[in-house]
Design an enzyme around this catalytic site. Sequence first.
Site, PDB file in Angstrom:
ATOM      1  CB  VAL A   1       5.701 -17.151 -84.726  1.00 14.62           C
ATOM      2  CG1 VAL A   1       5.742 -18.272 -86.557  1.00 14.62           C
ATOM      3  CG2 VAL A   1       5.161 -16.949 -84.486  1.00 14.62           C
TER       4      VAL A   1
ATOM      5  CB  SER B   1       5.006 -11.452 -89.051  1.00  9.69           C
ATOM      6  OG  SER B   1       6.657 -11.718 -88.483  1.00  9.69           O
TER       7      SER B   1
ATOM      8  CD  GLU C   1       3.202 -21.798 -88.673  1.00 12.94           C
ATOM      9  OE1 GLU C   1       4.224 -21.575 -89.309  1.00 12.94           O
ATOM     10  OE2 GLU C   1       2.321 -22.631 -88.386  1.00 12.94           O
TER      11      GLU C   1
ATOM     12  CE  LYS D   1      -1.817 -16.601 -86.952  1.00 16.65           C
ATOM     13  NZ  LYS D   1      -0.799 -16.831 -87.462  1.00 16.65           N
TER      14      LYS D   1
ATOM     15  CG  PHE E   1      -9.149 -14.700 -76.559  1.00 19.71           C
ATOM     16  CD1 PHE E   1      -8.903 -13.314 -76.940  1.00 19.71           C
ATOM     17  CD2 PHE E   1     -11.257 -14.529 -76.434  1.00 19.71           C
ATOM     18  CE1 PHE E   1      -8.902 -12.839 -77.176  1.00 19.71           C
ATOM     19  CE2 PHE E   1     -10.974 -13.332 -76.816  1.00 19.71           C
ATOM     20  CZ  PHE E   1     -10.414 -12.708 -77.746  1.00 19.71           C
TER      21      PHE E   1
ATOM     22  CB  CYS F   1      -2.454 -14.598 -81.314  1.00 26.96           C
ATOM     23  SG  CYS F   1      -0.621 -14.495 -82.654  1.00 26.96           S
TER      24      CYS F   1
ATOM     25  CE  LYS G   1       0.012  -9.891 -83.321  1.00 24.41           C
ATOM     26  NZ  LYS G   1       0.275 -10.198 -84.097  1.00 24.41           N
TER      27      LYS G   1
ATOM     28  NE  ARG H   1       4.239 -13.105 -76.447  1.00 22.58           N
ATOM     29  CZ  ARG H   1       4.854 -13.829 -77.607  1.00 22.58           C
ATOM     30  NH1 ARG H   1       4.789 -12.554 -78.395  1.00 22.58           N
ATOM     31  NH2 ARG H   1       4.745 -14.706 -78.569  1.00 22.58           N
TER      32      ARG H   1
HETATM   33  C1  UDX Z   1       5.967 -12.682 -84.332  1.00 22.99           C
HETATM   34  C2  UDX Z   1       4.167 -11.532 -83.986  1.00 22.99           C
HETATM   35  O1  UDX Z   1       3.368 -11.742 -82.578  1.00 22.99           O
HETATM   36  C3  UDX Z   1       3.336 -12.627 -85.103  1.00 22.99           C
HETATM   37  O2  UDX Z   1       2.314 -11.998 -85.186  1.00 22.99           O
HETATM   38  C4  UDX Z   1       4.201 -12.977 -86.229  1.00 22.99           C
HETATM   39  O3  UDX Z   1       2.815 -14.028 -86.145  1.00 22.99           O
HETATM   40  C5  UDX Z   1       4.976 -13.575 -85.825  1.00 22.99           C
HETATM   41  O4  UDX Z   1       6.060 -12.903 -84.633  1.00 22.99           O
HETATM   42  P1  UDX Z   1       6.886 -14.204 -81.990  1.00 22.99           P
HETATM   43  O5  UDX Z   1       7.307 -15.010 -82.491  1.00 22.99           O
HETATM   44  O6  UDX Z   1       5.963 -14.978 -81.039  1.00 22.99           O
HETATM   45  O7  UDX Z   1       5.371 -14.213 -82.890  1.00 22.99           O
HETATM   46  O8  UDX Z   1       7.307 -12.864 -81.399  1.00 22.99           O
HETATM   47  P2  UDX Z   1       7.713 -12.348 -80.675  1.00 22.99           P
HETATM   48  O9  UDX Z   1       8.237 -13.778 -79.451  1.00 22.99           O
HETATM   49  O10 UDX Z   1       8.848 -11.340 -80.063  1.00 22.99           O
HETATM   50  O11 UDX Z   1      10.012 -12.567 -81.667  1.00 22.99           O
HETATM   51  C6  UDX Z   1       9.887 -11.915 -82.778  1.00 22.99           C
HETATM   52  C7  UDX Z   1      11.894 -11.634 -82.275  1.00 22.99           C
HETATM   53  O12 UDX Z   1      12.073 -10.746 -83.466  1.00 22.99           O
HETATM   54  C8  UDX Z   1      12.331 -11.133 -81.482  1.00 22.99           C
HETATM   55  O13 UDX Z   1      13.382 -12.254 -80.742  1.00 22.99           O
HETATM   56  C9  UDX Z   1      12.828  -9.685 -81.661  1.00 22.99           C
HETATM   57  O14 UDX Z   1      14.006  -9.701 -80.994  1.00 22.99           O
HETATM   58  C10 UDX Z   1      12.910 -10.149 -82.761  1.00 22.99           C
HETATM   59  N1  UDX Z   1      13.246  -8.651 -84.260  1.00 22.99           N
HETATM   60  C11 UDX Z   1      12.324  -7.590 -84.060  1.00 22.99           C
HETATM   61  C12 UDX Z   1      14.509  -8.911 -84.997  1.00 22.99           C
HETATM   62  O15 UDX Z   1      15.436  -9.683 -85.003  1.00 22.99           O
HETATM   63  N2  UDX Z   1      14.596  -8.104 -86.221  1.00 22.99           N
HETATM   64  C13 UDX Z   1      13.486  -6.465 -85.630  1.00 22.99           C
HETATM   65  O16 UDX Z   1      13.653  -5.751 -86.363  1.00 22.99           O
HETATM   66  C14 UDX Z   1      12.568  -6.303 -84.375  1.00 22.99           C
HETATM   67  C1  UDX Z   2      -3.822 -19.139 -81.621  1.00 23.81           C
HETATM   68  C2  UDX Z   2      -4.078 -19.475 -82.799  1.00 23.81           C
HETATM   69  O1  UDX Z   2      -5.108 -21.262 -81.857  1.00 23.81           O
HETATM   70  C3  UDX Z   2      -3.566 -20.053 -83.580  1.00 23.81           C
HETATM   71  O2  UDX Z   2      -4.157 -20.854 -84.755  1.00 23.81           O
HETATM   72  C4  UDX Z   2      -2.684 -18.691 -84.001  1.00 23.81           C
HETATM   73  O3  UDX Z   2      -1.592 -18.931 -84.955  1.00 23.81           O
HETATM   74  C5  UDX Z   2      -1.739 -18.483 -82.543  1.00 23.81           C
HETATM   75  O4  UDX Z   2      -3.336 -17.730 -82.365  1.00 23.81           O
HETATM   76  P1  UDX Z   2      -1.644 -19.358 -79.472  1.00 23.81           P
HETATM   77  O5  UDX Z   2      -1.976 -17.995 -78.943  1.00 23.81           O
HETATM   78  O6  UDX Z   2      -0.484 -19.865 -78.753  1.00 23.81           O
HETATM   79  O7  UDX Z   2      -2.410 -19.800 -80.376  1.00 23.81           O
HETATM   80  O8  UDX Z   2      -3.295 -20.632 -78.042  1.00 23.81           O
HETATM   81  P2  UDX Z   2      -4.682 -21.225 -78.039  1.00 23.81           P
HETATM   82  O9  UDX Z   2      -4.050 -22.669 -78.103  1.00 23.81           O
HETATM   83  O10 UDX Z   2      -5.133 -20.893 -79.713  1.00 23.81           O
HETATM   84  O11 UDX Z   2      -5.453 -20.364 -76.977  1.00 23.81           O
HETATM   85  C6  UDX Z   2      -5.537 -19.274 -77.154  1.00 23.81           C
HETATM   86  C7  UDX Z   2      -6.145 -18.431 -75.560  1.00 23.81           C
HETATM   87  O12 UDX Z   2      -7.271 -19.535 -75.424  1.00 23.81           O
HETATM   88  C8  UDX Z   2      -5.657 -19.186 -74.666  1.00 23.81           C
HETATM   89  O13 UDX Z   2      -5.237 -18.247 -73.345  1.00 23.81           O
HETATM   90  C9  UDX Z   2      -6.760 -20.381 -73.972  1.00 23.81           C
HETATM   91  O14 UDX Z   2      -6.430 -20.769 -72.859  1.00 23.81           O
HETATM   92  C10 UDX Z   2      -7.797 -20.000 -74.777  1.00 23.81           C
HETATM   93  N1  UDX Z   2      -8.579 -20.965 -74.599  1.00 23.81           N
HETATM   94  C11 UDX Z   2      -8.377 -21.028 -75.831  1.00 23.81           C
HETATM   95  C12 UDX Z   2      -9.635 -20.704 -73.875  1.00 23.81           C
HETATM   96  O15 UDX Z   2     -10.434 -20.249 -73.158  1.00 23.81           O
HETATM   97  N2  UDX Z   2     -10.721 -21.704 -74.048  1.00 23.81           N
HETATM   98  C13 UDX Z   2     -10.731 -22.666 -75.935  1.00 23.81           C
HETATM   99  O16 UDX Z   2     -11.825 -23.440 -75.702  1.00 23.81           O
HETATM  100  C14 UDX Z   2      -9.788 -23.023 -76.107  1.00 23.81           C
END
Ligand code: UDX
Ligand code: UDX
Length: 474
Positions: free
Chosen positions: A17, A135, A172, A227, A279, A283, A286, A353
Amino acid sequence: MKINPIRSICCIGAGYVGGPTMAVIADRCPDIDVTVVDLNEERISAWNDSDLNNLPVYEPGLDLVVSRARGRNLFFSNQVKESISSADLVFISVNTPTKQKGLGAGQASDLRWVEACARQVATCAKGHTVVVEKSTLPVRTAAAIKAILAIPQRQYLNSEVAPTFSVLSNPEFLAEGTAINDLENPDRVLIGGEDPEAVNALAAIYQNWVAPEKILRTKLWSSELSKLAANAFLAQRISSINSVAALCEETGADVREVALAIGTDSRIGPKFLNAGPGFGGSCFQKDILNLVYLCHHFGLPEVASYWEQVVELNTWQQKRIARLLVQKLFGTVTGKKIAILGFAFKADTNDTREAPAIRISLDLLEEGAQLAIHDPKVSPNQIALELSHLPSNLDPGLKGEGTWHPSKSVETALEGADAVLILTEWEEYRDLDWLRLSRLMRAPAWVFDARSVVDPEKVASAGLMLWRVGEGSD
Ligand code: UDX
Ligand code: UDX
């Protein structure tokens, strides 16, 4: 309080993100310095790698955006304190996984990193700082952040320059694989907050490329809850269509036809109606579990069980696919080679994930299968981490233990296989030469298409047996 235009941003968390979001903000706002910080040094080095193929997140178009802005006004750094000190606005974009133990285990979000970030901002910030929750968080987390930021810091006791804060929620909505397009052309930008000056300062950043009417301003709590609710609604559609797919298979209907028929009703719409292996992603599960926890907490058990069912149906769908594969292969897969095509939770990402491939692979390993796993973007190390199981080429022998190994190509995965199971809709799986591939497999060979990507006629004319999700026979 009067807030000056934002000139300097710090984002804590350089993940899926934080990284892409800040890259797009920097690209679109050349006058604002954007620094993305992370505790993980390896991750920051990867973001700074001169070879853009080594960025830690794979997203179509991300490399171009990063190449335009990095070094100009986009920086990736481990200097967390310094970056916070010099920022007018801090995004908190760290992970908030489901708690594994303690109160709310299995449902509630683990907020320890968000809290740690708030404490760090409290001690390092200077002047007035806008703190933005990026987040996904449980409703009312902003209250906790505000409380932490309000704790008087020792160095500022009796001082007139103690920092002040505004707290906003700005969730986001990007989806992985389409993150850059989602960020550049969002359906909406949501900003929740009680301080109109701070809301306007954040809105001004987005207005550099987003039309003002797409920027929604709400109460803090509405923004936080929106969200969770948006993800719950999206996930609910997938569980709904997967439930219909199971019924299609029993009744002779075809879920693709049903999805078209219901999706052309403009009130329903065509999106998110693809039946599949369930799915995945960081996200949906969780956030729904978080919603369930909140409902219980606020004394709404009926609402909680309504949403919980969306997750249960998803788990059931994954288990169902593993089970039916075993059944079709004469009730046993022990010692049989099965090619798994696709390990990422969706196409165009290297993210695994909660990928459906994890549970399905584990179930097949439990049954003693030999899995050959292919994915164009997921590394063997990542697969090993997810399966907690080292790759091996050893013959399972009479013990019948399941083994897996990574395959560099679709051909090597299918060589000698009894079945191929497609779990991610990668483009390259759409036009496979089934006639040629069928000759590599052991007859009677099966194609299990959980993503509706193959051409059924081509598979059939290659002499292969086919199961497609949601396709019943007459
Ligand atoms: C995460 C959450 O999963 C999601 O719910 C939220 O909306 C946005 O943040 P994502 O960016 O996909 O999404 O997570 P991740 O790729 O694990 O990145 C989080 C980063 O934060 C990691 O790189 C981790 O090292 C960092 N982090 C975590 C810090 O820099 N400081 C901390 O104290 C904890
Ligand atoms: C989701 C939300 O779409 C996004 O708005 C939010 O910020 C984060 O979570 P993401 O998890 O990155 O995004 O992907 P998404 O395209 O939503 O797909 C999620 C899961 O659903 C995937 O495993 C995808 O394959 C599955 N999916 C999606 C289906 O099985 N069928 C569908 O028609 C659409």
